[in-house]
Design an enzyme around this catalytic site. Structure first.
Site, short mmCIF file in Angstrom:
data_model
loop_
_atom_site.label_atom_id
_atom_site.label_comp_id
_atom_site.label_asym_id
_atom_site.label_seq_id
_atom_site.Cartn_x
_atom_site.Cartn_y
_atom_site.Cartn_z
N SER A 1 0.89 -1.33 -0.25
CA SER A 1 0.08 -0.14 0.24
C SER A 1 0.91 0.97 0.10
CB SER A 1 -0.83 0.32 1.22
OG SER A 1 -1.63 1.19 0.77
N TYR B 1 -2.09 -1.93 10.34
CA TYR B 1 -2.16 -1.69 9.14
C TYR B 1 -0.53 -1.14 8.50
CZ TYR B 1 -3.90 -0.82 4.41
OH TYR B 1 -4.27 -1.13 2.76
P1 NAD Z 1 -11.66 -5.95 0.27
O1 NAD Z 1 -12.35 -6.03 1.21
O2 NAD Z 1 -12.34 -5.98 -0.49
O3 NAD Z 1 -11.52 -7.42 -0.14
C1 NAD Z 1 -10.44 -8.17 1.39
C2 NAD Z 1 -10.05 -9.59 0.86
O4 NAD Z 1 -9.78 -10.52 1.88
C3 NAD Z 1 -11.72 -10.33 0.66
O5 NAD Z 1 -12.06 -11.28 -0.29
C4 NAD Z 1 -11.77 -10.97 1.66
O6 NAD Z 1 -12.26 -11.65 1.98
C5 NAD Z 1 -10.26 -11.40 1.69
N1 NAD Z 1 -10.03 -11.72 3.61
C6 NAD Z 1 -10.15 -10.97 4.91
N2 NAD Z 1 -9.91 -11.15 5.87
C7 NAD Z 1 -9.70 -12.32 5.41
C8 NAD Z 1 -8.86 -13.62 5.95
N3 NAD Z 1 -8.42 -13.73 7.58
N4 NAD Z 1 -8.21 -15.12 5.31
C9 NAD Z 1 -8.58 -15.22 3.42
N5 NAD Z 1 -8.75 -13.91 2.90
C10 NAD Z 1 -9.24 -12.96 3.67
O7 NAD Z 1 -10.83 -4.90 0.46
P2 NAD Z 1 -9.33 -4.38 -0.83
O8 NAD Z 1 -9.80 -3.02 -0.95
O9 NAD Z 1 -9.63 -5.38 -2.41
O10 NAD Z 1 -7.77 -4.64 -0.76
C11 NAD Z 1 -7.33 -5.63 -0.90
C12 NAD Z 1 -6.13 -5.44 -0.41
O11 NAD Z 1 -5.10 -3.84 -1.05
C13 NAD Z 1 -5.43 -5.55 1.02
O12 NAD Z 1 -4.28 -5.48 1.50
C14 NAD Z 1 -5.61 -4.08 1.20
O13 NAD Z 1 -4.86 -3.44 2.54
C15 NAD Z 1 -4.66 -3.49 -0.02
N6 NAD Z 1 -5.47 -1.78 -0.47
C16 NAD Z 1 -5.99 -1.74 -0.42
C17 NAD Z 1 -6.47 -0.30 -0.74
C18 NAD Z 1 -7.96 0.28 -1.26
O14 NAD Z 1 -7.76 1.95 -1.17
N7 NAD Z 1 -8.86 -0.52 -1.47
C19 NAD Z 1 -5.34 0.40 -0.96
C20 NAD Z 1 -4.34 0.13 -0.96
C21 NAD Z 1 -3.49 -1.75 -0.51
#
Ligand code: NAD
Length: 285
Positions: free
Chosen positions: A168, A181
């Protein structure tokens, strides 16, 4: 001896070229596990890799019927194999079971591992729930370590592999109330660099993608919480959050997906241990 070897290599390359041409997709016959791919960025990456011909393993939580439909849709749209293997990745025994389950489906192991699953929790450090800290570090830092140690040997054996860690912008900079985080995402950058130097020259690469704010359920929940806490509209909360990007625009899920696909291309063979910032010019300020 040398001309004979060169001829065999040339024949091999022609064969690979023909195979790819037959399918027309650069990741044809590759197998990828994308953790946390039932939603958001992970789902987008699974679709991008599938679009490039890759067989995909979906993982994450969600409604079983919806997950079945997601796999069927990916398989049909992109003419690839799409399998679901569930696991709570915060638990080591479940990670080891997932490894076994994947080997039953794909005995030659993975070619591509995308460590993406993650959650967010906001709280000041002194009141940050201890169990939340443990869970987030397990899911977002320890799980990528365990999955890497379990699947790297297959990639080394094949002489080709890709490990892509979804860190991130918070892998490089901090924001208040996000201690677990920010710590996990900084740690993941360290893991990425270490694995990259260990695998250098083996045909395997390891890199991180560092998104800013991407419009996914994780982001939308933060916007909803901010709108409630500050008594502002949901749209105002969203633009306040995204306001940290120089572009003032959110990142699109497909953009992250295509960067993951690029990291799997031959153009990225010499990209090792880097962080690709996809943050609308947030962290350059
Ligand atoms: P999201 O909530 O849409 O998806 C998260 C996914 O992780 C889901 O499929 C969920 O079921 C799965 N998950 C959660 N806990 C779990 C567990 N214990 N075991 C297995 N799977 C699990 O989130 P997102 O925004 O798509 O985020 C995905 C990644 O991208 C994360 O690592 C997040 O930190 C990173 N990220 C997101 C953003 C953003 O703005 N959305 C920015 C930077 C980084």
């Amino acid at each position: 001896m040398l001309p004979h070897l060169l001829f065999r290599c040339f024949k091999g390359l022609c064969f690979i070229g023909r195979e790819q041409k037959k399918n027309g997709k650069p990741l044809h016959k590759k197998v990828a596990l994308i953790t946390g791919s039932t939603s958001g960025i992970g789902k987008g990456i699974a679709e991008s890799l599938a679009n490039h011909g890759c067989d995909v393993i979906i993982n994450g939580f969600g409604d079983q019927e919806e997950i079945k439909k997601l796999c069927a849709d990916i398989a049909m749209t992109y003419s690839v194999r799409a399998e679901f293997v569930g696991a709570d990745l915060s638990k080591v025994p479940e990670i080891e079971d997932l490894h076994e389950a994947i080997l039953k489906l794909f005995p030659e192991g993975l070619d591509i591992l995308v460590n993406n699953a993650g959650i967010q929790h906001l709280s000041p450090v002194e009141s940050f729930p201890v169990e939340k800290w443990d869970f987030m570090i397990s899911l977002m830092l320890s799980a990528p370590f365990h999955l890497t140690r379990l699947f790297l040997p297959y990639m080394k054996q094949k002489g080709w592999g890709r490990i892509i860690n979804i860190s991130s912008a918070h892998g490089h900079v901090a924001s208040p109330n996000k201690c677990a985080y920010v710590s996990a995402k900084h740690g993941l950058i360290g893991l990425t660099k270490t694995v990259a130097v260990e695998v250098a020259g083996s045909g395997v690469t390891c890199n991180a993608i560092c998104p800013g704010y991407v419009e996914t359920p994780l982001f939308l929940k933060q916007a909803a919480d901010r709108s409630k806490d500050q008594g502002i509209s949901f749209e105002q909360a969203k633009s306040q959050i995204v306001g940290i990007h120089s572009s003032k625009e959110p990142v699109k899920i497909e953009q992250v997906g295509e960067i993951a696909a690029f990291l799997c291309s031959p153009a990225a063979d010499q990209i090792l241990g880097t962080s690709i910032m996809v943050d609308g010019g947030w962290t350059i300020k």
